[in-house]
Design a protein around this motif. Structure first.
Motif, PDB file in Angstrom:
ATOM      1  N   LEU A 334      -5.351 -18.323  -0.720  1.00 50.84           N
ATOM      2  CA  LEU A 334      -5.608 -19.552   0.038  1.00 50.84           C
ATOM      3  C   LEU A 334      -6.742 -19.325   1.035  1.00 50.84           C
ATOM      4  O   LEU A 334      -7.643 -20.169   1.179  1.00 50.84           O
ATOM      5  N   ASN A 335      -6.704 -18.162   1.686  1.00 59.41           N
ATOM      6  CA  ASN A 335      -7.756 -17.830   2.652  1.00 59.41           C
ATOM      7  C   ASN A 335      -9.131 -17.813   1.980  1.00 59.41           C
ATOM      8  O   ASN A 335     -10.100 -18.408   2.478  1.00 59.41           O
ATOM      9  N   VAL A 336      -9.201 -17.166   0.819  1.00 55.69           N
ATOM     10  CA  VAL A 336     -10.486 -17.092   0.099  1.00 55.69           C
ATOM     11  C   VAL A 336     -10.916 -18.493  -0.351  1.00 55.69           C
ATOM     12  O   VAL A 336     -12.094 -18.867  -0.239  1.00 55.69           O
ATOM     13  N   SER A 337      -9.956 -19.293  -0.820  1.00 55.39           N
ATOM     14  CA  SER A 337     -10.299 -20.667  -1.253  1.00 55.39           C
ATOM     15  C   SER A 337     -10.893 -21.453  -0.096  1.00 55.39           C
ATOM     16  O   SER A 337     -11.905 -22.151  -0.249  1.00 55.39           O
ATOM     17  N   MET A 338     -10.270 -21.328   1.080  1.00 49.16           N
ATOM     18  CA  MET A 338     -10.789 -22.070   2.240  1.00 49.16           C
ATOM     19  C   MET A 338     -12.186 -21.587   2.603  1.00 49.16           C
ATOM     20  O   MET A 338     -13.082 -22.391   2.881  1.00 49.16           O
TER      21      MET A 338
END
Ligand SMILES: Cc1cc2nc3c(=O)[nH]c(=O)nc-3n(C[C@H](O)[C@H](O)[C@H](O)COP(=O)(O)O)c2cc1C
Length: 364
Positions: A334-338
């Motif tokens: 999720l962090n990388v997607s954001m």
């Protein structure tokens, strides 16, 4: 051992570790399992429109929900009978959720009592899930017990007035396990472990097919905790929920386990957010297996995303450590997607960030 790097790796590994009957129970969907499949397929039809040249050296995933601070907007859905995945069951999942700065929802059909989970995972933010059982006094009692034990919200499941049709779910709860919150009725109607379709029969005994919106009002009156309805799939019901005093809804099709033929949860999320999202808290589950799925649900307006089976796969592979690993994987994704989408805060994930694949064919 081959390193497990994603939820799918854990799912595969788990298949070789737990009893076939338990695996079938965890995996199964209802009917032909079309909705189950659609839950995953629908995510693949969504495209992300990333923004570039935004400083994403600091991405903040923190959120506050009903006064509780979470390190990221993903939690654990209520799933029944977790000791069938691992002897440490619900305590392991709850502790892992706490360590991950996440939130844990305990199923009323758990194999560990709500008090034991509260005692052994004191630092985890916990919500309690309940059906409205035929025995109202028991339902009320369960909610009061949960309130006393420190649970912060009540999740009332409304998509299960009867048990959905499941062809591949034919299991017996092992005799050393029990539905720990309901031991009194279980001993009266002790048929969960002695029939081939024990769970469906047992549900017929205790689930309440006559529930209506009046019961929702009843439910919200005897607890001070926020009540959320789980299993809302239409804008009409979302509006009714708003008008019946609930504080939130969980857009969910029960992981494709109840009514085969209903849409995927992600397909219906936008219409529900449009109808009530400004006035009511909207959470989401069904089909989330990667951080990028959670990102898409957040972009379409969910304030909290929940993981069902993904957590069970981690639990089955390595107990608490396995669930911690699953949550760490999804959180990193999720962090990388954001970061790649140019979103530095959860509330900055705009609804134009994610579009249906048809968007591109129609804009030519
Ligand atoms: C094994 C299993 C047991 C479940 N038990 C419950 C339950 O007791 N109450 C409930 O509201 N939902 C229950 N669910 C549904 C989950 O809360 C959640 O909606 C669903 O798992 C989300 O889909 P996913 O598995 O694709 O993430 C269960 C799901 C599974 C897989």
């Amino acid at each position: 051992m081959h390193q497990l790097t994603c939820v799918a790796d854990y799912e595969k590994k788990c298949q070789s570790l737990i009893e076939k009957s338990a695996l079938d129970y965890f995996k199964s969907g209802s009917g032909e399992e079309e909705t189950l499949k659609r839950n995953k397929d629908a995510f693949k039809k969504l495209r992300i429109r990333p923004r570039v040249l935004i400083n994403v050296s600091k991405v903040n995933l923190n959120v506050e929900i009903f006064g509780s601070k979470l390190e990221w907007p993903v939690g654990v859905s209520p799933t029944a009978m977790q000791k069938m995945a691992h002897p440490d069951g619900e305590v392991a999942s709850a502790r892992a959720a706490g360590k991950a700065g996440s939130l844990f929802i305990l199923s009323s059909l758990s194999t560990t009592s709500l008090e034991e989970v509260a005692e052994k995972a004191p630092d985890t933010i916990k919500w309690f899930h309940s059906h409205l059982f035929k025995d109202r006094e028991m339902t009320e009692n369960l909610v009061i017990r949960a309130e006393k034990a420190g649970y912060k919200a009540i999740v009332f499941t409304v998509d299960q007035p009867v048990f959905g049709i499941r062809k591949t779910c034919d299991f017996k709860l092992p005799s050393h396990l029990s539905l720990a919150n309901l031991v009194c009725i279980e001993s009266e109607n002790n048929n969960i472990s002695d029939t081939s379709s024990g769970i469906a029969n047992h549900s017929l005994e205790i689930f309440n097919a006559s529930i209506t919106w009046k019961d929702v009002e009843w439910f919200t009156q005897f607890t001070k905790l926020p009540v959320l309805l789980k299993g809302v799939l239409t804008r009409e019901d979302a509006i009714l929920a708003l008008n019946h005093g609930v504080k939130g809804i969980i857009v969910s099709n029960h992981g494709g386990r109840q009514f085969d033929g209903v849409p995927s949860s992600i397909e219906v999320l936008p219409e529900i957010v449009e109808a009530v999202g400004k006035d009511m808290f909207v959470a989401f589950d069904s089909g989330v297996y990667q951080g990028v799925d959670a990102f898409k649900a957040l972009a379409l307006g969910a304030k909290l995303v929940l993981l069902g089976r993904a957590v069970l796969w981690g639990l089955g592979v390595d107990g608490q450590k396995g669930v911690e690993d699953i949550l760490a994987i999804v959180k990193n994704e999720l962090n990388v997607s954001m970061s790649l989408a140019g979103c530095t805060e959860v509330n900055k994930i705009g609804n134009k960030t994610v579009v249906h694949e048809n968007y591109f064919s129609t804009c030519k």
